[in-house]
Design a protein around this motif. Structure first.
Motif, mmCIF file in Angstrom:
data_model
loop_
_atom_site.group_PDB
_atom_site.id
_atom_site.type_symbol
_atom_site.label_atom_id
_atom_site.label_comp_id
_atom_site.label_asym_id
_atom_site.label_seq_id
_atom_site.Cartn_x
_atom_site.Cartn_y
_atom_site.Cartn_z
ATOM 1 N N THR A 64 0.845 -1.187 0.000
ATOM 2 C CA THR A 64 0.000 0.000 0.000
ATOM 3 C C THR A 64 0.881 1.238 0.000
ATOM 4 O OG1 THR A 64 -0.161 0.116 2.417
ATOM 5 C CG2 THR A 64 -1.820 -1.210 1.276
ATOM 6 N N LEU A 81 -2.789 -3.435 -9.999
ATOM 7 C CA LEU A 81 -2.417 -2.192 -9.330
ATOM 8 C C LEU A 81 -3.601 -1.234 -9.347
ATOM 9 C CD1 LEU A 81 -0.344 -0.187 -8.096
ATOM 10 C CD2 LEU A 81 0.233 0.458 -10.453
ATOM 11 N N ARG A 137 -2.389 7.435 -3.710
ATOM 12 C CA ARG A 137 -3.180 6.426 -3.011
ATOM 13 C C ARG A 137 -3.208 5.182 -3.897
ATOM 14 N NH1 ARG A 137 -9.167 5.538 -2.794
ATOM 15 N NH2 ARG A 137 -9.604 4.374 -0.884
ATOM 16 N N ALA A 138 -2.458 4.167 -3.510
ATOM 17 C CA ALA A 138 -2.285 3.006 -4.380
ATOM 18 C C ALA A 138 -2.208 1.726 -3.561
ATOM 19 C CB ALA A 138 -1.021 3.154 -5.226
ATOM 20 N N PHE A 141 -4.964 2.576 -8.203
ATOM 21 C CA PHE A 141 -4.615 3.902 -7.690
ATOM 22 C C PHE A 141 -5.763 4.854 -7.984
ATOM 23 C CE2 PHE A 141 -2.799 3.456 -11.899
ATOM 24 C CZ PHE A 141 -3.054 4.654 -12.550
ATOM 25 N N SER A 142 -5.919 5.854 -7.119
ATOM 26 C CA SER A 142 -7.071 6.748 -7.235
ATOM 27 C C SER A 142 -6.647 8.202 -7.185
ATOM 28 C CB SER A 142 -8.095 6.452 -6.132
ATOM 29 O OG SER A 142 -7.553 6.732 -4.859
ATOM 30 N N TYR A 143 -7.527 9.060 -7.655
ATOM 31 C CA TYR A 143 -7.281 10.504 -7.767
ATOM 32 C C TYR A 143 -8.643 11.198 -7.708
ATOM 33 C CZ TYR A 143 -7.744 8.065 -12.217
ATOM 34 O OH TYR A 143 -8.144 7.175 -13.188
ATOM 35 N N ALA A 178 -10.424 6.744 -10.511
ATOM 36 C CA ALA A 178 -9.543 5.652 -10.095
ATOM 37 C C ALA A 178 -9.249 4.745 -11.282
ATOM 38 C CB ALA A 178 -10.173 4.848 -8.959
ATOM 39 N N SER A 192 -0.745 11.228 -9.047
ATOM 40 C CA SER A 192 -1.111 10.077 -9.875
ATOM 41 C C SER A 192 -0.497 10.124 -11.268
ATOM 42 C CB SER A 192 -2.640 9.970 -9.986
ATOM 43 O OG SER A 192 -3.190 11.101 -10.651
ATOM 44 N N HIS A 198 1.649 9.050 -14.028
ATOM 45 C CA HIS A 198 2.209 7.709 -14.172
ATOM 46 C C HIS A 198 2.430 7.383 -15.643
ATOM 47 C CE1 HIS A 198 -2.045 7.128 -14.986
ATOM 48 N NE2 HIS A 198 -1.739 5.985 -15.580
#
Length: 286
Positions: free
Chosen positions: A95, A248, A100-101, A250-252, A216, A261, A263
């Motif tokens: 985590t 994987l 936030r991933a 991840f959120s935004y 997300a 975020s 990436h």
């Protein structure tokens, strides 16, 4: 432009440059990234964008009964090693707070990975991105993969995986876009980008009316390359290797660079990388 390390008056030529680039159709996120790369601190970059009239509208309201504070994500209370995803228990491997991933293991089994690849293979075409100024899609040099989309619930396998995603991430199936399958051959990559849509970009209104903002992403790794192909977050120093069966998340939820975020998909060095991607929206996506 010179590097700035403390708050000071903004140069007029900086503001003029930002305004001219915005008028040329570049997004606020692209301009912010350019300023940061040139050495400007984040707060000065934001001031320059604001001074040039580049603002970000308030996020769209949710279009479901979910509360405004709701966001997709696994229930990590009690620091579980595995989470019930309905038809299986999914391992929690790592985590990260920002971005936030969460990295999951055992999300897909070998049979599911192979089946998705074979179903997608005959439908692959050069991947596209949404173009600046419109809601149309176009081929872009930043994205050199091949891909296709399954309609939501298109077949029993997709339906099963979508239900697993909904259970694991506590977000309705209907708030997800169709499952996208991507193949990256040697040299193929996807340069650093944000998955959310910049509301200040021309043409984004049409996109955002269809389910609201993306908030997300879930990347599922279907086939491992022999080298390269990791998912990297340059602002966080995070690099996730593409292990088959892992996923994987991840959120935004605020759709801003503060989510960290940003990436990309690193170039594949040898072999092929296959992934499945599910984007989650604020509301129902039709």
């Amino acid at each position: 432009m010179q590097a700035v390390t403390e708050i000071e008056p903004l140069p007029d030529d900086l503001i003029a440059w930002v305004a001219s680039q915005r008028a040329a159709g570049h997004s606020s996120d692209a301009l912010r990234a350019a300023l940061l790369q040139a050495g400007w601190e984040a707060d000065m970059a934001q001031q320059a964008l604001a001074a040039a009239g580049v603002s970000r509208p308030a996020p769209l309201p949710l279009t479901t009964a979910a509360s405004a504070s709701a966001a997709p994500g696994p229930d990590l209370r009690g620091t579980p090693l595995r989470i019930d995803a309905g038809d299986r228990r999914v391992a929690v491997l790592q985590t990260v707070a920002l971005p936030r991933a969460v990295l999951f293991g055992d999300f897909l089994d070998d049979t599911e990975c192979s089946a998705l690849i074979e179903l997608a293979r005959p439908r692959l075409a050069r991947s596209r991105t949404v173009s600046l100024g419109t809601d149309a899609e176009m081929v872009h040099d930043d994205r050199t993969s091949d891909g296709m989309f399954f309609m939501r619930g298109e077949n029993p396998l997709v339906t099963r995986i979508e239900a697993r995603i909904a259970r694991l991430l506590n977000w309705p199936v209907e708030n997800g876009e169709g499952l996208q399958i991507l193949r990256y051959r040697p040299g193929a990559e996807y340069k650093a980008h944000y998955d959310y849509f910049d509301p200040a970009d021309p043409g984004s209104g049409t996109i955002l009316r269809r389910g609201g903002q993306r908030i997300a992403t879930l990347v599922m790794y279907l086939h491992e390359p022999e080298g390269g192909g990791g998912t990297y977050f340059p602002e966080a120093g995070l690099d996730v290797l593409p292990r088959r069966g892992h996923a994987l998340f991840f959120s935004y939820p605020d759709a801003t660079p503060a989510s960290k975020s940003l990436h990309g998909g690193a170039p594949v060095v040898a072999g092929e990388k296959w992934i499945a991607v599910k984007w989650l929206r604020q509301g129902r996506f039709d």
